[in-house]
Enzyme design. Sequence first.
Site, PDB file in Angstrom:
ATOM      1  N   TYR A 149      -2.153  -0.559  10.579  1.00  0.00           N
ATOM      2  CA  TYR A 149      -2.270  -0.970   9.164  1.00  0.00           C
ATOM      3  C   TYR A 149      -1.066  -0.488   8.353  1.00  0.00           C
ATOM      4  O   TYR A 149      -0.440  -1.259   7.614  1.00  0.00           O
ATOM      5  CB  TYR A 149      -3.565  -0.425   8.551  1.00  0.00           C
ATOM      6  CG  TYR A 149      -3.660  -0.741   7.081  1.00  0.00           C
ATOM      7  CD1 TYR A 149      -3.968  -2.031   6.650  1.00  0.00           C
ATOM      8  CD2 TYR A 149      -3.409   0.236   6.107  1.00  0.00           C
ATOM      9  CE1 TYR A 149      -4.030  -2.339   5.301  1.00  0.00           C
ATOM     10  CE2 TYR A 149      -3.475  -0.065   4.750  1.00  0.00           C
ATOM     11  CZ  TYR A 149      -3.783  -1.353   4.358  1.00  0.00           C
ATOM     12  OH  TYR A 149      -3.832  -1.658   3.020  1.00  0.00           O
ATOM     13  N   SER A 177       0.854  -1.204   0.000  1.00  0.00           N
ATOM     14  CA  SER A 177       0.000   0.000   0.000  1.00  0.00           C
ATOM     15  C   SER A 177       0.877   1.237   0.000  1.00  0.00           C
ATOM     16  O   SER A 177       1.952   1.244   0.621  1.00  0.00           O
ATOM     17  CB  SER A 177      -0.893   0.018   1.239  1.00  0.00           C
ATOM     18  OG  SER A 177      -1.647   1.204   1.270  1.00  0.00           O
TER      19      SER A 177
END
Length: 234
Positions: free
Chosen positions: A146, A133
């Site tokens: 995260y 990501s």
Amino acid sequence: MTQSILVTGASRGIGRAIALRFAREGWTVVAVARKQPELDALRAEVISAGGMCRPIALDVADASAVARQLGGIEVDVLVNNAGVGVLKPMMELSAEEWHRMLDVNVNALFHVTRAVLPGMFARKAGHVCTIGSIGGRSVFVGGSCYGATKAFVTAWAENLMIEVRDRGVKVSVVMPGAVTTEFNGNAPGEKDRWKLVPADVADAVAQVVLTPPNVLIHRLEVRTLTVPAKGPGK
Ligand code: NJP
């Protein structure tokens, strides 16, 4: 010979789009996720398009289940896509949410990749592509766990790349910005129109995987151009 790809998190979102993208290329798809009905629906769609799909219902965070169901499997490409995002400030995260992100986004990479690599080493060919990501190399409120798991993905993949490239195995990371899926409890709708769609990320994975034998795209970021006026800027 037909090529094969194992995609984790193939029951919906980005993983499903990757599975369908490679099925259209004529690849055999091994589709892994926990939800059998969604995997069966994917299989039916692949078969009706003339492709081959083997669904495997599996929790990738369960080390012994992964060893039992994937140990010794032979595939040309592994896409570690299964991931969990619970995006909220650390003090609002439950211990279960914290551990689930680490178990799925980090620890499952160990379980699944180790099940697949021996076959690739034996054939002196293979490709491990992991969905990271942009959030793994930037910061945002709600990303303490995260974002850190996705920073791990980038570091892990780069280290693994230099461990296995002389055994014929490529290692890549595809790092998307925001994508319209059910990620982080999202209900896809009009508000998501500015985001990438799962097929955009599947196309990026295809560009990374469908390279000549001696070419490795190790890291690829894929972003939308249509950021909202006041958005997260991804
Ligand atoms: O998420 P979602 P995305 N064992 O929630 C599966 C990254 N990413 O497609 O088990 C096995 O729609 C789950 O299946 P099921 C993100 O970090 C996203 O957006 O049946 N599978 C489902 O198929 C992740 O790495 C965005 O519930 C498990 C899938 O994972 C990847 O993209 C931005 C599992 C999740 O589908 C795909 O996310 C970005 C388990 N224990 C990176 N737990 C974004 N969407 O904006 C979950 O930069 N799954």
